[in-house]
Write a protein that holds these residues in place. Sequence first.
Motif, mmCIF file in Angstrom:
data_model
loop_
_atom_site.group_PDB
_atom_site.id
_atom_site.type_symbol
_atom_site.label_atom_id
_atom_site.label_comp_id
_atom_site.label_asym_id
_atom_site.label_seq_id
_atom_site.Cartn_x
_atom_site.Cartn_y
_atom_site.Cartn_z
ATOM 1 N N THR A 151 0.817 -1.212 0.000
ATOM 2 C CA THR A 151 0.000 0.000 0.000
ATOM 3 C C THR A 151 0.850 1.262 0.000
ATOM 4 O OG1 THR A 151 -1.720 -1.196 1.208
ATOM 5 C CG2 THR A 151 -1.871 1.210 1.168
ATOM 6 N N PHE A 152 1.933 1.264 0.778
ATOM 7 C CA PHE A 152 2.731 2.485 0.947
ATOM 8 C C PHE A 152 4.130 2.350 0.371
ATOM 9 C CE2 PHE A 152 -0.265 2.327 4.544
ATOM 10 C CZ PHE A 152 -0.997 3.470 4.267
ATOM 11 N N ALA A 153 4.308 1.455 -0.614
ATOM 12 C CA ALA A 153 5.639 1.248 -1.191
ATOM 13 C C ALA A 153 6.180 2.513 -1.852
ATOM 14 C CB ALA A 153 5.596 0.104 -2.201
ATOM 15 N N LYS A 154 5.309 3.319 -2.448
ATOM 16 C CA LYS A 154 5.737 4.536 -3.145
ATOM 17 C C LYS A 154 5.624 5.775 -2.269
ATOM 18 C CE LYS A 154 4.474 2.699 -7.690
ATOM 19 N NZ LYS A 154 3.686 2.918 -8.925
ATOM 20 N N ARG A 155 5.294 5.581 -0.995
ATOM 21 C CA ARG A 155 5.203 6.683 -0.043
ATOM 22 C C ARG A 155 6.072 6.364 1.163
ATOM 23 N NH1 ARG A 155 -1.412 7.464 -0.109
ATOM 24 N NH2 ARG A 155 -1.610 7.895 -2.355
ATOM 25 N N PRO A 156 7.360 6.591 1.059
ATOM 26 C CA PRO A 156 8.281 6.150 2.118
ATOM 27 C C PRO A 156 7.989 6.741 3.486
ATOM 28 C CG PRO A 156 9.371 7.632 0.565
ATOM 29 C CD PRO A 156 8.062 7.272 -0.041
ATOM 30 N N MET A 157 7.501 7.993 3.527
ATOM 31 C CA MET A 157 7.228 8.604 4.819
ATOM 32 C C MET A 157 6.068 7.909 5.521
ATOM 33 S SD MET A 157 8.485 10.797 6.804
ATOM 34 C CE MET A 157 8.032 11.201 8.475
ATOM 35 N N LEU A 158 4.984 7.665 4.789
ATOM 36 C CA LEU A 158 3.844 6.967 5.377
ATOM 37 C C LEU A 158 4.207 5.528 5.737
ATOM 38 C CD1 LEU A 158 0.861 8.230 3.175
ATOM 39 C CD2 LEU A 158 1.350 8.792 5.558
ATOM 40 N N PHE A 159 4.988 4.905 4.881
ATOM 41 C CA PHE A 159 5.404 3.529 5.163
ATOM 42 C C PHE A 159 6.234 3.458 6.443
ATOM 43 C CE2 PHE A 159 8.488 -0.023 4.258
ATOM 44 C CZ PHE A 159 7.584 -1.043 4.512
ATOM 45 N N SER A 160 7.134 4.400 6.617
ATOM 46 C CA SER A 160 7.958 4.412 7.818
ATOM 47 C C SER A 160 7.120 4.700 9.064
ATOM 48 C CB SER A 160 9.078 5.437 7.686
ATOM 49 O OG SER A 160 8.555 6.752 7.590
ATOM 50 N N MET A 161 6.142 5.582 8.944
ATOM 51 C CA MET A 161 5.310 5.922 10.095
ATOM 52 C C MET A 161 4.432 4.742 10.513
ATOM 53 S SD MET A 161 4.198 9.818 9.057
ATOM 54 C CE MET A 161 3.051 9.939 10.434
ATOM 55 N N PHE A 162 3.732 4.139 9.545
ATOM 56 C CA PHE A 162 2.880 2.994 9.879
ATOM 57 C C PHE A 162 3.718 1.780 10.276
ATOM 58 C CE2 PHE A 162 -0.298 5.392 7.407
ATOM 59 C CZ PHE A 162 -1.360 5.318 8.297
ATOM 60 N N GLY A 163 4.891 1.616 9.662
ATOM 61 C CA GLY A 163 5.771 0.526 10.059
ATOM 62 C C GLY A 163 6.270 0.695 11.478
#
Length: 208
Positions: A151-163
């Motif tokens: 879902t957030f592969a192309k949105r690194p900031m969101l991916f890092s936050m949710f991760g």
Amino acid sequence: MQRGYVPFSIIASLFTILFLFVVNWLTTPSEIWAIYPALFLLFWPLNALFKFQDGHKWYSLIASILLILVLLTINLIQTPDYLWILYAWLPLLYWPLIMFAGKRAASPNFAVIASIVFVVYYVGLNLYFEPGFPWLIFPAFVILWWPLSVTFAKRPMLFSMFGTLLVAIFFWNVNTLTTPDVIWAVYPIFAVLWWPLSIYFFVYKRTA
């Protein structure tokens, strides 16, 4: 070469399997151990056959079924009173599921639905076999990275936050369930907080 390799792999595998069963019968006839390497030897001709026919999808299905049969055999022979195969068969089937899904496996909807099925299945196993301890959080933590990354592969900031949020929830729950008297979860949570901070300062802040 391709035509000769497939029959060679079949004949060599069958010859080796026959040899193992003869050795098994001559040395320890009371214990059938030859069935384990024999089942794994079947992967050689299967791999050769489907490799030359470009049948990767069917190879994944047959290989997964064969692995399940190997584990089921081990389970029924060694520990028939506890069916631990129920924990292993579903992850093995995810391999052919992704192969047959193709490009759809990279879609968020597919990843979310497949992850929900996985988590719900292990919730049922947890409640049925060991309701005293919610061990399902461990496989759920692993499988949730799939829809999260898709879902957030192309949105690194969101991916890092949710991760980071997922890691924090996981370690906090493990801390609370296992050693509530010692608050050690703050250490891995503090370490993972550097992930979104580094993304912000070295990616977004630099380009701003």
